[in-house]
Write an enzyme that holds these catalytic residues in place. Structure first.
Site, PDB file in Angstrom:
ATOM      1  N   ASP A 244       0.819  -1.209   0.000  1.00 46.86           N
ATOM      2  CA  ASP A 244       0.000   0.000   0.000  1.00 46.86           C
ATOM      3  C   ASP A 244       0.858   1.268   0.000  1.00 46.86           C
ATOM      4  O   ASP A 244       0.356   2.368   0.234  1.00 46.86           O
ATOM      5  CB  ASP A 244      -0.973   0.028   1.188  1.00 46.86           C
ATOM      6  N   ASN A 249      -2.986   8.981   3.016  1.00 46.18           N
ATOM      7  CA  ASN A 249      -3.668   9.489   4.211  1.00 46.18           C
ATOM      8  C   ASN A 249      -3.186   8.880   5.522  1.00 46.18           C
ATOM      9  O   ASN A 249      -3.878   8.973   6.542  1.00 46.18           O
ATOM     10  CB  ASN A 249      -5.190   9.294   4.088  1.00 46.18           C
TER      11      ASN A 249
END
Length: 289
Positions: A244, A249
């Site tokens: 990822d 965020n």
């Protein structure tokens, strides 16, 4: 211009776990660089540049050979940054695009030639404003041969999404397992619902990813390991793994990518499971042709 977000560590640790030859990081992203690939006017966050050079350097550091680059929501439906990274990879990357529901067959064919092998439907309200299921279904019926659909949602809407998922005519890959509550263990309600979905159809896969997002206790993410290992063991031919990176965020809780890699033997403890998770399964989805 607001400050741009940095959500990754510049010098992650080197993992103790050594991935098998040919290992694939099957969920990562690129951000920009913004000067060449501007972010969408609808983007909900504005990250610092995290381009292909940084991605491939991290891949080498972690011991991986190939990457699947998933279009980040900050780039909207302009897949130019993802396509550029694939083109720079020397055939060691494939991609997942985000497209406008009105995308033409010619545009889909161009994405296919550029190394895209799937499209992503995002149902996280904090990241997207509109997710029209009927239009998404129409697109899923027009995909090039061999493509699949990636779906990103949170566990509390899985029941609502079931008719939509059931109607998708190509393989479906569930992003981050649909963000289950892993603190309730492998028998928790969210994990049971995911298993029911997986049992409904052999062409539904999942990403055993993101302990940093799913385990509130933090590193070393013991609840994640306990909840996910039985899932990988029971569905060994339908799971993939990814970092990822660069962790959209996650600026307030940046994970150490080396520690993420060291999660792999905890959820896939045997060499056979590790090879399926990291090589055989993602090869079937992304390098079969």
């Amino acid at each position: 211009m607001p400050d741009r977000i940095v959500s990754w560590l510049s010098e992650p640790s080197r993992p103790r776990f050594v991935p098998p030859p040919g290992a694939i990081d099957a969920h990562c992203h690129v951000f920009g660089p913004m000067a060449s690939f501007p972010f969408s006017a609808k983007a909900k966050y504005l990250p610092a540049d995290a381009g292909p050079e940084a991605l491939f350097a991290l891949r080498d550091r972690l011991g991986f050979s190939r990457s699947v680059i998933v279009q980040a929501s900050c780039h909207g439906t302009d897949n130019a940054a993802t396509l550029d990274a694939i083109a720079r990879s020397n055939d060691t990357a494939r991609g997942v695009a985000v497209v406008d529901p009105g995308v033409s067959e010619a545009e889909l064919d161009a994405l296919d030639r550029g190394g895209i092998r799937g499209i992503r439907f995002n149902f996280l309200k904090r990241l997207v404003d509109d997710a029209p299921k009927d239009k998404f279904l129409d697109v899923s019926r027009r995909l090039p041969a061999g493509w699949h659909v990636v779906i990103y949602f949170e566990a509390d809407i899985l029941a609502e999404l079931r008719p939509f998922i059931d109607a998708i005519p190509v393989p479906v890959l569930i992003d981050h397992m649909g963000r289950p509550d892993v603190t309730h263990g492998p028998g928790g309600a969210d994990m049971r619902a995911l298993r029911t979905l997986l049992d409904s159809r052999d062409e539904i896969w999942f990403k055993a990813t993101c302990p940093d997002r799913l385990d509130p206790a933090g590193d070393p993410w013991d609840a994640f390991a306990a909840a996910v290992a039985p899932l990988v063991a029971d569905y060994p031919d339908r799971c993939v793994w990814g970092t990822d990176w660069p962790h959209p965020n996650m600026q307030d809780n940046r994970p150490d990518d080396g520690h993420l890699v060291d999660m792999i033997p905890r959820i896939a403890p045997t060499g056979e499971l590790q090879r399926k998770l990291l090589v055989d399964n993602p090869e079937r989805l992304y390098w079969a042709r």
